[in-house]
Design an enzyme around this catalytic site. Structure first.
Site, PDB file in Angstrom:
ATOM      1  CG  ASN A 179      -9.375  -0.989   1.738  1.00  0.00           C
ATOM      2  OD1 ASN A 179      -9.026  -2.164   1.902  1.00  0.00           O
ATOM      3  ND2 ASN A 179      -9.214  -0.056   2.672  1.00  0.00           N
ATOM      4  CD  GLU A 180     -10.215  -2.113   6.177  1.00  0.00           C
ATOM      5  OE1 GLU A 180     -10.127  -0.983   6.707  1.00  0.00           O
ATOM      6  OE2 GLU A 180      -9.545  -3.094   6.566  1.00  0.00           O
ATOM      7  CG  ASN A 223      -7.748   2.717   5.397  1.00  0.00           C
ATOM      8  OD1 ASN A 223      -8.571   1.860   5.113  1.00  0.00           O
ATOM      9  ND2 ASN A 223      -7.336   2.914   6.638  1.00  0.00           N
ATOM     10  CD  GLU A 234      -2.808   1.220   2.435  1.00  0.00           C
ATOM     11  OE1 GLU A 234      -2.850   0.252   3.222  1.00  0.00           O
ATOM     12  OE2 GLU A 234      -3.632   2.156   2.458  1.00  0.00           O
ATOM     13  CD  GLN A 286       0.382  -2.024   4.183  1.00  0.00           C
ATOM     14  OE1 GLN A 286       1.324  -1.448   3.667  1.00  0.00           O
ATOM     15  NE2 GLN A 286      -0.766  -1.379   4.493  1.00  0.00           N
ATOM     16  CD  GLU A 303      -6.109  -4.371   4.486  1.00  0.00           C
ATOM     17  OE1 GLU A 303      -5.946  -4.025   5.677  1.00  0.00           O
ATOM     18  OE2 GLU A 303      -6.549  -3.611   3.608  1.00  0.00           O
ATOM     19  CE1 TYR A 338      -3.166  -5.575   9.152  1.00  0.00           C
ATOM     20  CE2 TYR A 338      -5.486  -4.939   9.072  1.00  0.00           C
ATOM     21  CZ  TYR A 338      -4.247  -5.044   8.466  1.00  0.00           C
ATOM     22  OH  TYR A 338      -4.079  -4.625   7.167  1.00  0.00           O
TER      23      TYR A 338
HETATM   24  O1  AHR Z   1      -2.950  -2.318   6.347  1.00  0.00           O
HETATM   25  C1  AHR Z   1      -3.214  -1.099   6.966  1.00  0.00           C
HETATM   26  C2  AHR Z   1      -4.647  -0.625   6.823  1.00  0.00           C
HETATM   27  O2  AHR Z   1      -5.475  -1.446   7.597  1.00  0.00           O
HETATM   28  C3  AHR Z   1      -5.248  -0.667   5.441  1.00  0.00           C
HETATM   29  O3  AHR Z   1      -4.977   0.480   4.706  1.00  0.00           O
HETATM   30  C4  AHR Z   1      -6.714  -0.737   5.738  1.00  0.00           C
HETATM   31  O4  AHR Z   1      -7.424  -1.358   4.705  1.00  0.00           O
HETATM   32  C5  AHR Z   1      -6.793  -1.487   7.057  1.00  0.00           C
HETATM   33  O5  AHR Z   1      -7.679  -0.926   7.938  1.00  0.00           O
END
Ligand code: AHR
Length: 527
Positions: free
Chosen positions: A173-174, A73, A28, A352, A293, A245
């Site tokens: 995305n999201e 994002n 990203e 990432q 992700e 995450y």
């Molecule tokens: O990977 C970091 C961020 O986490 C990404 O930009 C977003 O999609 C997620 O919330």
């Protein structure tokens, strides 16, 4: 105390094939992932395109199959055309997602050059935050169109006559997250994603399209969001995204170690929602999951601070998690979860790749090194082959506040009948106790299996490799100065017994796994 757990396998009981796309990653335009991560023209190792070749080497070693780009994002405010054409004409802009300045020195063409050098499949996300269907069609034409139309000709003019042929595309995305530029209610996104997907398919029916699922399973709209997206676009999309995450919250190590239980439940919930809509529609085709992700975030160390106020830096240093041995064990377990769901998780991207929550770290003008989490990823990617077997685990439980009880042993096996390689990936999630693993491989000595293996009814095994990732101090980390403090070591305590004589051979594997450890054991069938 030593815990005891048994693993039950049968070579013909498979969940599905190991998919190369399970081992994807994510680049990203965020912090130092692109700039001074993969791209740094002034770096001593940079090639003529400004790509860091020291990082490229590590990416190849990591065994990354596909890479999602350009966000995250970031993509929800991004104009893809800013990043193509002569550099001196590219605009400098504010990136509102990460409070940074985007120079646009790196864009789609540079990414494709990098993907080619890294030998990875590209996955491209379009902006459905501040933009819409037309811009998605435009970038598709620029990337994949044959020369003879305006944007494809532009690509050729920029030095790339051949279409890139990008197959996997993310529809935003999201978009369920209030933090996302252009965030809208489920129904609005569902209609936009479905119509964009239909339009993109008119241009190229063979695309594989990923619509946004929830940003994580704890979102208040989780489930309802997926249902709305599927109801509007079931026929037009192939995959629904999932993101997560994990980190150790408030010193709750036991729950953190069991994070894969949450990933399992998350996947099961998305599969259930998607199959519910499938039943309502009487559809044949199943929608798959793109877990595009996933990762852990370090709970210790200084990862840097996201810029704010009047500070809009280029490539700021933040989100640079320094990972421990314990983090590597959890990453190993999350890969096991993805493999265990290979029937429905068609693609995944660790988030990432470099510097930002990443297996690879770099210094500006300096070294690139492997973080602890690099190792379970690289070894699983390299050695998970063939079919993922249904892995029956009979394990004692460990207690934790999040799940109540979790199995101490978390494991999966892959079996490649062609080459006769059996790989077992296992995590001991107990924080205190060693665990003895006992695996009965009698089913592999079955006359029919032996015959098909070319062994005339005899199919025993020999030990090819057994490695362990474990540190007495689970918080030990790697750094630029000490890049090899946390690395896998040979597993000492492992025994393989073959019995059989003239009868079909029968094998039994035992191994002792220390607390908080990740292990890979590889067996080779003997003929
Ligand atoms: O990977 C970091 C961020 O986490 C990404 O930009 C977003 O999609 C997620 O919330």
């Amino acid at each position: 105390m030593t815990l005891h757990a048994a693993v039950h396998l049968h070579p013909r009981l498979a969940v599905g094939p190991v998919r190369r796309r399970t081992f994807g990653s994510f680049v990203e335009h965020m912090a130092r992932c692109v700039y001074t991560g993969i791209f740094e023209p002034d770096h001593p190792s940079a090639d003529a395109d400004g790509l860091r070749t020291d990082v490229l080497e590590l990416v190849r070693e990591l065994g990354v199959s596909s890479v999602r780009y350009p966000g995250g994002n970031f993509v929800s405010g991004y104009r893809w055309e800013d990043g193509v054409g002569p550099r001196e004409h590219r605009p400098v802009r504010r990136d509102l997602a990460w409070h940074s300045t985007e120079t646009n020195a790196f864009g789609l063409d540079e990414f494709m050059t990098w993907a080619d050098a890294a030998d990875v499949e590209p996955m491209y996300a379009v902006n459905l935050g501040t933009r819409g269907t037309q811009e998605a069609l435009d970038v598709l034409e620029y990337a994949n169109g044959s020369v003879g139309t305006d944007l494809a000709d532009h690509r050729a003019l920029n030095g790339h006559a051949e279409p890139y042929g990008i197959r996997m595309w993310c529809l935003g995305n999201e978009m369920d997250g209030p933090w996302q530029l252009g965030h809208v209610p489920a129904r609005d996104y569902a209609v936009l994603a479905a119509e964009t997907a239909r339009a993109m398919r008119r241009a190229d029916p063979d695309l594989e399209l990923v619509a946004c699922g929830s940003s994580h399973a704890g979102m208040p709209t989780f489930g309802a969001w997926e249902q709305a997206v599927l109801e509007a676009g079931y026929d037009a999309i192939d995959m629904l995204s999932a993101h997560v995450y994990y980190r150790e919250e408030d010193g709750d190590q036991a729950s953190y170690l069991a994070s894969a239980d949450d990933m399992d439940a998350y996947i099961d919930a998305v599969v259930a929602t998607s199959d519910h809509v499938r039943a309502l529609r009487g559809a044949d085709r199943r929608i798959m999951i793109s877990f595009d992700e996933w990762n852990v975030a370090a709970s210790r160390g200084d990862a840097g601070k996201e810029p704010s106020g009047s500070d809009w830096p280029v490539a700021p240093r933040f989100a640079e998690s320094t990972y421990s041995a314990q983090d590597a064990v959890v990453v190993g377990s999350l890969l096991i979860s993805l493999l265990r769901h290979t029937d429905r998780v068609a693609s995944a991207s660790q988030a990432q790749l470099v510097n930002v929550l990443a297996p690879i770290r770099t210094e500006v003008g300096g070294a690139a090194w492997r973080q602890s989490i690099f190792h379970p990823f690289a070894l699983t990617s390299r050695h998970a082959r063939g079919q993922v077997l249904v892995t029956g685990v009979d394990s004692p439980a460990v207690e934790n506040s999040r799940f109540g009880e979790s199995a101490a042993l978390y494991s999966v096996a892959t079996w490649d009948e062609e080459t006769g390689q059996l790989a077992v990936f296992a995590v001991n999630r107990s924080g205190a106790d060693a665990l003895e693993l006992d695996m009965d491989l009698a089913a592999f000595g079955d006359a029919d299996v032996g015959e098909r293996a070319g062994g005339g009814g005899h199919a025993g095994f020999e030990l090819a490799d057994a490695v362990l990732l474990h540190e007495d101090d689970p918080h030990r980390t790697n750094s630029a100065r000490r890049p090899d403090r946390v690395v896998p070591h040979p597993l000492q305590d492992v025994t393989l017994e073959n019995t059989g004589g003239d009868a079909p051979a029968s094998s039994r594997l035992t191994a002792t796994l220390p607390p908080i450890s990740w292990t890979m054991i590889r067996l080779q069938r003997t003929r």
